[in-house]
Design an enzyme around this catalytic site. Sequence first.
Site, PDB file in Angstrom:
ATOM      1  N   ASP A  23      -2.894  -2.917 -11.706  1.00 19.00           N
ATOM      2  CA  ASP A  23      -3.397  -1.500 -11.455  1.00 19.00           C
ATOM      3  C   ASP A  23      -4.352  -0.886 -12.398  1.00 19.00           C
ATOM      4  OD1 ASP A  23      -1.982  -1.471  -9.011  1.00 19.00           O
ATOM      5  OD2 ASP A  23      -0.008  -0.777  -9.971  1.00 19.00           O
ATOM      6  N   GLY A  66      -2.302  -0.166  -5.074  1.00 13.72           N
ATOM      7  CA  GLY A  66      -2.566   0.858  -5.928  1.00 13.72           C
ATOM      8  C   GLY A  66      -1.618   2.366  -5.670  1.00 13.72           C
ATOM      9  N   ARG A 163     -11.052  -2.022  12.901  1.00 13.81           N
ATOM     10  CA  ARG A 163      -9.803  -2.975  12.441  1.00 13.81           C
ATOM     11  C   ARG A 163      -9.546  -2.884  11.340  1.00 13.81           C
ATOM     12  NH1 ARG A 163      -9.960  -3.384  17.282  1.00 13.81           N
ATOM     13  NH2 ARG A 163     -10.056  -5.135  18.614  1.00 13.81           N
ATOM     14  N   HIS A 169      -0.366  -9.169  -1.330  1.00 13.79           N
ATOM     15  CA  HIS A 169       0.268  -9.938  -2.569  1.00 13.79           C
ATOM     16  C   HIS A 169      -0.928 -11.081  -2.996  1.00 13.79           C
ATOM     17  CE1 HIS A 169       3.832  -7.726  -1.610  1.00 13.79           C
ATOM     18  NE2 HIS A 169       3.948  -7.921  -3.123  1.00 13.79           N
ATOM     19  N   GLN A 171      -3.594 -10.369  -3.922  1.00  9.32           N
ATOM     20  CA  GLN A 171      -4.347 -10.067  -5.171  1.00  9.32           C
ATOM     21  C   GLN A 171      -3.424 -10.292  -6.491  1.00  9.32           C
ATOM     22  OE1 GLN A 171      -4.262  -5.719  -3.077  1.00  9.32           O
ATOM     23  NE2 GLN A 171      -5.585  -5.670  -4.875  1.00  9.32           N
TER      24      GLN A 171
END
Length: 238
Positions: A23, A66, A163, A169, A171
């Site tokens: 983050d 985030g 859309r 996850h 990431q």
Amino acid sequence: LGVATRLYGEHKLNVVGVPKTMDNDLSATDYTFGFDTSVTKAMEAAEALMDTGRSHRRVMVLEVMGRHAGWVALFTAVASAADFVCIPEKEIDTAALLAKIKAAYSKKKFALVVTSEASSLPAVGEGEQKRELDQFGHVILKDRGMGERIASFIEKNTGFETRSAVIGHMQRGGAPTLFDRMLGVRVGVKAAELVRDGQFGQMSALVGNKIVGVPLEKATGELKTVSSDWNGLMEVLF
């Protein structure tokens, strides 16, 4: 690191920390390792979404992680040339959002929005009377569906087929980028030096181009969120 700070401050345990979070919301360090890799993966997902948006003439909304800080969403949006970004530090201006999407769509017949999972869209409300918390007291965001909410709002108010996609996850895994590999090695070596020298209660941090030791309480005392210093860039790009 919050637990490490308490272990050192309240129980005097010998603790040294490293800035590990995707983050990038730790104070006292310019970057955390994991952030660059996370944003790179999100950027690749955004670019893939633009391909399908372009071919099907759709508006695409990408939801990224985030919880408290919008660094991942902001950097992903800038790097992928998105048309609008939504971050938790700033309530979404729905009029500006719709205007940007309409302008982008009229020009290129598709548009891309990047949003943090914790963004706030006042026009549709939160709809969360009873919110489930995790073991740290944080609201569990996986069922909040911010990307889908924004997509529905855009389609309803513009008529453009829209859309949403959630990178989730993905990431958090995979091969780290060169920047993260180098940063991880550098802060790891510094952490070992802090232990060797008996400088406990410290975290190794990147400040400028130097790796230094900073007090744990300084690193964890306040979240590093997207500040107003970034407003100028956001106004130009989004």
